[in-house]
Write an enzyme that holds these catalytic residues in place. Structure first.
Site, mmCIF file in Angstrom:
data_model
loop_
_atom_site.group_PDB
_atom_site.id
_atom_site.type_symbol
_atom_site.label_atom_id
_atom_site.label_comp_id
_atom_site.label_asym_id
_atom_site.label_seq_id
_atom_site.Cartn_x
_atom_site.Cartn_y
_atom_site.Cartn_z
ATOM 1 N N GLY A 13 2.322 -3.706 -9.445
ATOM 2 C CA GLY A 13 1.716 -4.831 -10.153
ATOM 3 C C GLY A 13 1.301 -4.488 -11.568
ATOM 4 O O GLY A 13 1.386 -5.327 -12.476
ATOM 5 N N GLU A 14 0.864 -3.247 -11.787
ATOM 6 C CA GLU A 14 0.398 -2.836 -13.113
ATOM 7 C C GLU A 14 1.530 -2.382 -14.031
ATOM 8 O O GLU A 14 1.393 -2.450 -15.253
ATOM 9 C CB GLU A 14 -0.615 -1.693 -12.964
ATOM 10 C CG GLU A 14 -1.905 -2.090 -12.271
ATOM 11 C CD GLU A 14 -2.797 -0.901 -11.981
ATOM 12 O OE1 GLU A 14 -2.739 0.084 -12.749
ATOM 13 O OE2 GLU A 14 -3.537 -0.936 -10.971
ATOM 14 N N ASN A 15 2.647 -1.928 -13.448
ATOM 15 C CA ASN A 15 3.659 -1.239 -14.254
ATOM 16 C C ASN A 15 5.035 -1.881 -14.289
ATOM 17 O O ASN A 15 5.936 -1.347 -14.942
ATOM 18 C CB ASN A 15 3.801 0.206 -13.738
ATOM 19 C CG ASN A 15 2.515 0.991 -13.882
ATOM 20 O OD1 ASN A 15 1.990 1.142 -14.978
ATOM 21 N ND2 ASN A 15 1.989 1.479 -12.769
ATOM 22 N N ASP A 62 11.373 2.850 -4.141
ATOM 23 C CA ASP A 62 10.640 2.925 -5.398
ATOM 24 C C ASP A 62 11.081 1.790 -6.316
ATOM 25 O O ASP A 62 12.276 1.600 -6.554
ATOM 26 C CB ASP A 62 10.890 4.278 -6.061
ATOM 27 C CG ASP A 62 9.927 4.543 -7.216
ATOM 28 O OD1 ASP A 62 9.991 3.798 -8.223
ATOM 29 O OD2 ASP A 62 9.141 5.496 -7.126
ATOM 30 N N ARG A 71 -13.775 5.927 2.740
ATOM 31 C CA ARG A 71 -12.861 4.817 3.002
ATOM 32 C C ARG A 71 -12.499 4.830 4.481
ATOM 33 O O ARG A 71 -12.064 5.843 5.017
ATOM 34 C CB ARG A 71 -11.589 4.944 2.173
ATOM 35 C CG ARG A 71 -10.533 3.881 2.495
ATOM 36 C CD ARG A 71 -9.299 4.050 1.627
ATOM 37 N NE ARG A 71 -8.305 3.026 1.929
ATOM 38 C CZ ARG A 71 -7.160 3.252 2.579
ATOM 39 N NH1 ARG A 71 -6.883 4.488 3.001
ATOM 40 N NH2 ARG A 71 -6.314 2.276 2.810
ATOM 41 N N GLY A 131 1.875 -2.339 -4.382
ATOM 42 C CA GLY A 131 2.242 -0.930 -4.429
ATOM 43 C C GLY A 131 3.287 -0.694 -3.370
ATOM 44 O O GLY A 131 4.064 -1.593 -3.036
ATOM 45 N N GLU A 183 -10.246 1.717 -6.464
ATOM 46 C CA GLU A 183 -10.904 1.641 -5.168
ATOM 47 C C GLU A 183 -12.002 2.685 -5.029
ATOM 48 O O GLU A 183 -13.040 2.432 -4.396
ATOM 49 C CB GLU A 183 -9.861 1.792 -4.060
ATOM 50 C CG GLU A 183 -8.891 0.611 -3.995
ATOM 51 C CD GLU A 183 -7.741 0.848 -3.042
ATOM 52 O OE1 GLU A 183 -7.847 0.427 -1.875
ATOM 53 O OE2 GLU A 183 -6.731 1.451 -3.467
ATOM 54 N N GLY A 242 0.293 0.044 -8.288
ATOM 55 C CA GLY A 242 1.388 0.687 -9.007
ATOM 56 C C GLY A 242 2.458 -0.235 -9.513
ATOM 57 O O GLY A 242 2.843 -0.205 -10.693
ATOM 58 N N ARG A 248 7.861 -1.398 4.671
ATOM 59 C CA ARG A 248 7.410 -2.311 5.714
ATOM 60 C C ARG A 248 8.031 -3.690 5.518
ATOM 61 O O ARG A 248 8.186 -4.173 4.391
ATOM 62 C CB ARG A 248 5.887 -2.419 5.711
ATOM 63 C CG ARG A 248 5.202 -1.232 6.348
ATOM 64 C CD ARG A 248 3.695 -1.326 6.211
ATOM 65 N NE ARG A 248 3.204 -0.465 5.141
ATOM 66 C CZ ARG A 248 1.956 -0.457 4.707
ATOM 67 N NH1 ARG A 248 1.069 -1.278 5.220
ATOM 68 N NH2 ARG A 248 1.595 0.362 3.749
ATOM 69 N N HIS A 307 -6.643 -3.837 2.187
ATOM 70 C CA HIS A 307 -6.765 -3.701 0.730
ATOM 71 C C HIS A 307 -7.993 -4.443 0.215
ATOM 72 O O HIS A 307 -8.088 -4.767 -0.974
ATOM 73 C CB HIS A 307 -5.524 -4.240 -0.003
ATOM 74 C CG HIS A 307 -4.287 -3.422 0.189
ATOM 75 N ND1 HIS A 307 -3.019 -3.981 0.102
ATOM 76 C CD2 HIS A 307 -4.099 -2.112 0.460
ATOM 77 C CE1 HIS A 307 -2.121 -3.041 0.314
ATOM 78 N NE2 HIS A 307 -2.747 -1.887 0.536
ATOM 79 N N ASN A 335 -11.406 9.970 0.883
ATOM 80 C CA ASN A 335 -10.347 9.188 1.532
ATOM 81 C C ASN A 335 -9.565 10.165 2.397
ATOM 82 O O ASN A 335 -8.726 10.915 1.910
ATOM 83 C CB ASN A 335 -9.449 8.532 0.486
ATOM 84 C CG ASN A 335 -8.399 7.628 1.116
ATOM 85 O OD1 ASN A 335 -8.195 7.624 2.317
ATOM 86 N ND2 ASN A 335 -7.715 6.855 0.281
#
Length: 412
Positions: free
Chosen positions: A346-348, A296, A105, A224, A398, A344, A255, A194, A8
């Site tokens: 979504g999982e945490n 963050d 990638r 993320g 990924e 990041g 963004r 994505h 990547n």
């Protein structure tokens, strides 16, 4: 062996993993960064799987076998030499575990690349030409490909495009309502991004549930610093939130996501902002950072818990946008079987998962608070047993998806 090296490449960095294609375990991974600066830095980590010979059943836990190299790294070719030096000095030995293929990638494949593609000189020309659609990404991706082909000239190289998974969008989904001739002349349409993550997560969800991918209607939230949502019907992307660029859609770290285009005209006229100013505003000074002053999600949650008014409003805007997309995709699919959260945030962040779906009781969606806040990692169900829709947390990978697609193309 069927080891695959996954690359990547960014404008000033090369991120890499060496994976065992049979066990799908990570053998080594690293990051070469600050390319082109006075002082470059490379970190190389050998995993427990490699130290134990890469046998099945070995934990993915990273050991303390991490090394650093600090010196000037003028370009990507030099960066690959540093990577090869790290493998030679710290392992695994690439003479003993030579990769059978290298997967890359690539962010933007336009409408030309709809599947992983064997890299040829013509493909390189096309990736370069598509840089007009991704000027911050494709040139760096191509620099990595060119350097990697010099370092590994005797194995196939495969380009895996972030946009490829979304090439199944219908014209109704990818067409913008602007002058058709102008749009076609400048390739203005929705491409989506994505895609590698959305494909991996949707396939993993089906496998986890033991159900055929082709019979499932899914919504995947990749949340993320960059964030996107995709509606997937039978394994095919039918709608996605990012558009011509990764700027459209959800509220992200820096963004803006969706915005009335007239805002740009207004700011150009009234604030005397140039195109460069507007580009910087929307990509680097908007989203959570623009709303809250921090990007963050851990800082956002701390601010909400502390009652900070500005940060709470940012949180509310973030959740409002997620609900809007969940509802739209529920309608586009005509119902949904599985909703998955990944990446990041979504999982945490359990509060993001519960709040974004809190108003969907009418659709039979019920989140189990204990499951949602449990400390477990890995793929897991967070909905109740009575929920009409299964809600999952599915860690994305990924690099593994790129390795799988690379082996398919390379004949592995």
């Amino acid at each position: 062996m069927s080891d695959v090296l996954v690359i990547n490449s960014g404008s000033s960095s090369i991120k890499y993993q060496l994976l065992d294609g049979d066990s799908e375990q990570v053998l080594a991974k690293g990051l070469v960064e600050r390319i082109g600066q006075e002082s470059g830095l490379a970190r190389h980590t050998v995993t427990a799987a490699a130290l134990a010979g890469g046998s099945d059943g070995v934990s993915f836990t990273v050991t303390d076998a991490t090394s650093e190299i600090r010196r000037a790294i003028p370009d990507h070719t030099a960066g690959f030499q540093v990577m090869l030096e790290a493998f030679a000095q710290h392992g695994p030995s690439l003479s003993e575990r030579a990769p059978v293929a290298v997967g890359h990638r690539v962010v933007h494949g336009g409408a030309r690349f709809y599947e992983p593609t064997l890299v040829t000189p013509l493909v390189e020309i096309n990736i370069d030409e598509l840089s007009v659609l991704a000027p911050l990404h494709n040139p760096a991706n191509l620099a990595g490909i060119v350097a990697a082909r010099k370092a590994f000239p005797d194995v196939p190289h495969v380009a895996v495009f972030d946009t490829a998974f979304h090439q199944t969008l219908s014209p109704a989904a990818y067409t913008y309502a602007i002058d058709t001739q102008l749009a076609e002349a400048h390739r203005v349409r929705r491409y989506g991004f994505h895609g590698t993550s959305h494909q991996f997560v949707s396939e993993s969800a089906a496998a986890f549930l033991g159900r055929p991918l082709g019979e499932l209607k899914q919504i995947v939230f990749h949340l993320g610093n960059g964030a996107s949502a995709t509606a997937i019907d039978g394994g095919r992307s039918v709608e996605t939130s990012m558009g011509l660029t990764p700027l459209e859609g959800l509220v992200m770290g820096t963004r803006s996501g969706d915005l009335d285009p007239a805002v740009l005209l207004h700011l150009a006229r009234r604030a005397d902002m140039s195109i460069s100013d507007l580009d910087d505003l929307l990509n680097k000074r908007s989203g959570l950072l623009g709303l809250a002053g921090v990007s963050d999600m851990r800082d956002i949650r701390a601010g909400v818990d502390a009652g900070d008014v500005r940060i709470t409003r940012a949180w509310d805007v973030y959740i409002h946008r997620l609900r809007a997309y969940a509802g739209a995709y529920l309608a586009q699919l005509g119902g949904v079987d599985v909703i998955s959260f990944t990446a990041g945030v979504g999982e945490n962040t359990p509060e993001v998962r519960s709040e974004s779906l809190a108003t969907f009781g009418f659709a039979g969606i019920e989140i189990d608070p204990a499951r949602n806040t449990a400390p477990e990692r890995g793929t897991r169900v967070i909905s109740t047993d009575a929920s009409a829709v299964t809600v999952l947390v599915v860690p994305t990978n990924e690099e593994l998806e790129i390795a799988r697609q690379t082996l398919q193309v390379a004949g592995g």
